[in-house]
Write a protein that holds these residues in place. Structure first.
Motif, PDB file in Angstrom:
ATOM      1  N   GLU A  46       0.839  -1.196   0.000  1.00  0.00           N
ATOM      2  CA  GLU A  46       0.000   0.000   0.000  1.00  0.00           C
ATOM      3  C   GLU A  46       0.879   1.254   0.000  1.00  0.00           C
ATOM      4  OE1 GLU A  46      -3.844  -1.539   2.548  1.00  0.00           O
ATOM      5  OE2 GLU A  46      -2.147  -0.707   3.641  1.00  0.00           O
ATOM      6  N   LEU A  47       0.268   2.389  -0.363  1.00  0.00           N
ATOM      7  CA  LEU A  47       0.993   3.641  -0.444  1.00  0.00           C
ATOM      8  C   LEU A  47       0.100   4.759   0.061  1.00  0.00           C
ATOM      9  CD1 LEU A  47       3.455   5.261  -1.536  1.00  0.00           C
ATOM     10  CD2 LEU A  47       2.234   5.391  -3.703  1.00  0.00           C
ATOM     11  N   SER A  48       0.624   5.658   0.898  1.00  0.00           N
ATOM     12  CA  SER A  48      -0.111   6.842   1.336  1.00  0.00           C
ATOM     13  C   SER A  48       0.077   7.930   0.298  1.00  0.00           C
ATOM     14  CB  SER A  48       0.403   7.338   2.694  1.00  0.00           C
ATOM     15  OG  SER A  48       0.035   6.454   3.700  1.00  0.00           O
ATOM     16  N   LEU A  49      -1.014   8.409  -0.273  1.00  0.00           N
ATOM     17  CA  LEU A  49      -0.928   9.461  -1.275  1.00  0.00           C
ATOM     18  C   LEU A  49      -0.837  10.828  -0.632  1.00  0.00           C
ATOM     19  CD1 LEU A  49      -3.536   8.150  -3.837  1.00  0.00           C
ATOM     20  CD2 LEU A  49      -1.055   7.890  -3.875  1.00  0.00           C
ATOM     21  N   GLU A  50      -1.586  11.020   0.462  1.00  0.00           N
ATOM     22  CA  GLU A  50      -1.572  12.305   1.141  1.00  0.00           C
ATOM     23  C   GLU A  50      -2.014  12.089   2.574  1.00  0.00           C
ATOM     24  OE1 GLU A  50      -3.574  16.737   0.766  1.00  0.00           O
ATOM     25  OE2 GLU A  50      -3.844  15.286  -0.830  1.00  0.00           O
ATOM     26  N   THR A  51      -1.409  12.819   3.489  1.00  0.00           N
ATOM     27  CA  THR A  51      -1.809  12.733   4.891  1.00  0.00           C
ATOM     28  C   THR A  51      -2.043  14.129   5.431  1.00  0.00           C
ATOM     29  OG1 THR A  51       0.473  12.793   5.664  1.00  0.00           O
ATOM     30  CG2 THR A  51      -0.482  10.616   5.285  1.00  0.00           C
ATOM     31  N   SER A  52      -2.856  14.201   6.428  1.00  0.00           N
ATOM     32  CA  SER A  52      -3.094  15.459   7.119  1.00  0.00           C
ATOM     33  C   SER A  52      -3.388  15.119   8.570  1.00  0.00           C
ATOM     34  CB  SER A  52      -4.264  16.217   6.494  1.00  0.00           C
ATOM     35  OG  SER A  52      -5.437  15.478   6.661  1.00  0.00           O
ATOM     36  N   GLY A  53      -3.490  16.117   9.373  1.00  0.00           N
ATOM     37  CA  GLY A  53      -3.786  15.878  10.775  1.00  0.00           C
ATOM     38  C   GLY A  53      -2.940  16.756  11.661  1.00  0.00           C
ATOM     39  N   ARG A  54      -2.784  16.322  12.885  1.00  0.00           N
ATOM     40  CA  ARG A  54      -2.073  17.100  13.886  1.00  0.00           C
ATOM     41  C   ARG A  54      -0.593  17.181  13.516  1.00  0.00           C
ATOM     42  NH1 ARG A  54      -3.242  15.730  20.020  1.00  0.00           N
ATOM     43  NH2 ARG A  54      -5.287  15.933  19.109  1.00  0.00           N
ATOM     44  N   SER A  55      -0.097  18.393  13.443  1.00  0.00           N
ATOM     45  CA  SER A  55       1.318  18.555  13.135  1.00  0.00           C
ATOM     46  C   SER A  55       2.140  18.340  14.401  1.00  0.00           C
ATOM     47  CB  SER A  55       1.580  19.952  12.572  1.00  0.00           C
ATOM     48  OG  SER A  55       1.306  20.919  13.555  1.00  0.00           O
ATOM     49  N   GLN A  56       3.300  17.795  14.215  1.00  0.00           N
ATOM     50  CA  GLN A  56       4.205  17.558  15.329  1.00  0.00           C
ATOM     51  C   GLN A  56       5.170  18.735  15.409  1.00  0.00           C
ATOM     52  OE1 GLN A  56       4.042  15.159  17.587  1.00  0.00           O
ATOM     53  NE2 GLN A  56       2.227  14.357  16.601  1.00  0.00           N
ATOM     54  N   SER A  57       4.858  19.687  16.265  1.00  0.00           N
ATOM     55  CA  SER A  57       5.748  20.824  16.415  1.00  0.00           C
ATOM     56  C   SER A  57       6.983  20.393  17.192  1.00  0.00           C
ATOM     57  CB  SER A  57       5.017  21.969  17.116  1.00  0.00           C
ATOM     58  OG  SER A  57       4.543  21.546  18.378  1.00  0.00           O
TER      59      SER A  57
END
Length: 136
Positions: A46-57
């Protein structure tokens, strides 16, 4: 001159049939036994095309220091110029306690966790989440 007569009954609507008949949607019956499994990371095929969510500062690299008499408490990994020490979720409290010369002390540490919620047009609510005291 003859005037047309007005009818007191409502006018009828004219319905026309379409050349393409409407077909119902296909039947559907959900099956709870065929729910796919979920994993946080994609598997090898499998492959992730795009991710979003909580950014890790990044972890802050400043310090919060309080000095009272012969005692200085410094807490690490703080935002520069912070008015109060702040920690993110699951953070480890890191710091140091320095005692001036010729001082004998008993050290008692009290940790409190507070949640502060601010909502526009409603106000602010603060809640004590925990309060622990440790004698060192």
């Amino acid at each position: 001159m003859d005037l047309p007569q007005l009818s007191t009954q409502p006018a009828s609507m004219k319905l026309t049939a379409s050349a393409n008949p409407v077909t119902p949607p296909p039947s559907y019956s959900p099956s709870l036994t065929s729910v796919p499994s979920y994993a946080i990371q994609p598997s090898e095929d499998e492959l992730s095309l795009e991710t979003s969510g909580r950014s890790q500062s990044p972890i802050p690299c400043g310090e919060f220091t309080v000095k009272t008499g012969n005692l200085t408490v410094t807490l690490h990994e703080q935002e520069f110029g912070a008015g109060i020490p702040t920690y993110r979720q699951n953070a480890i409290i890191k710091g140091s306690v320095a005692v001036g010369e010729h001082a004998a002390i008993a050290l008692l540490i009290k940790l409190e966790g507070r949640q502060k919620l601010s909502i526009a047009d409603i106000g602010t609510h603060e809640r004590l989440m925990f309060s622990d005291t440790h004698d060192l």
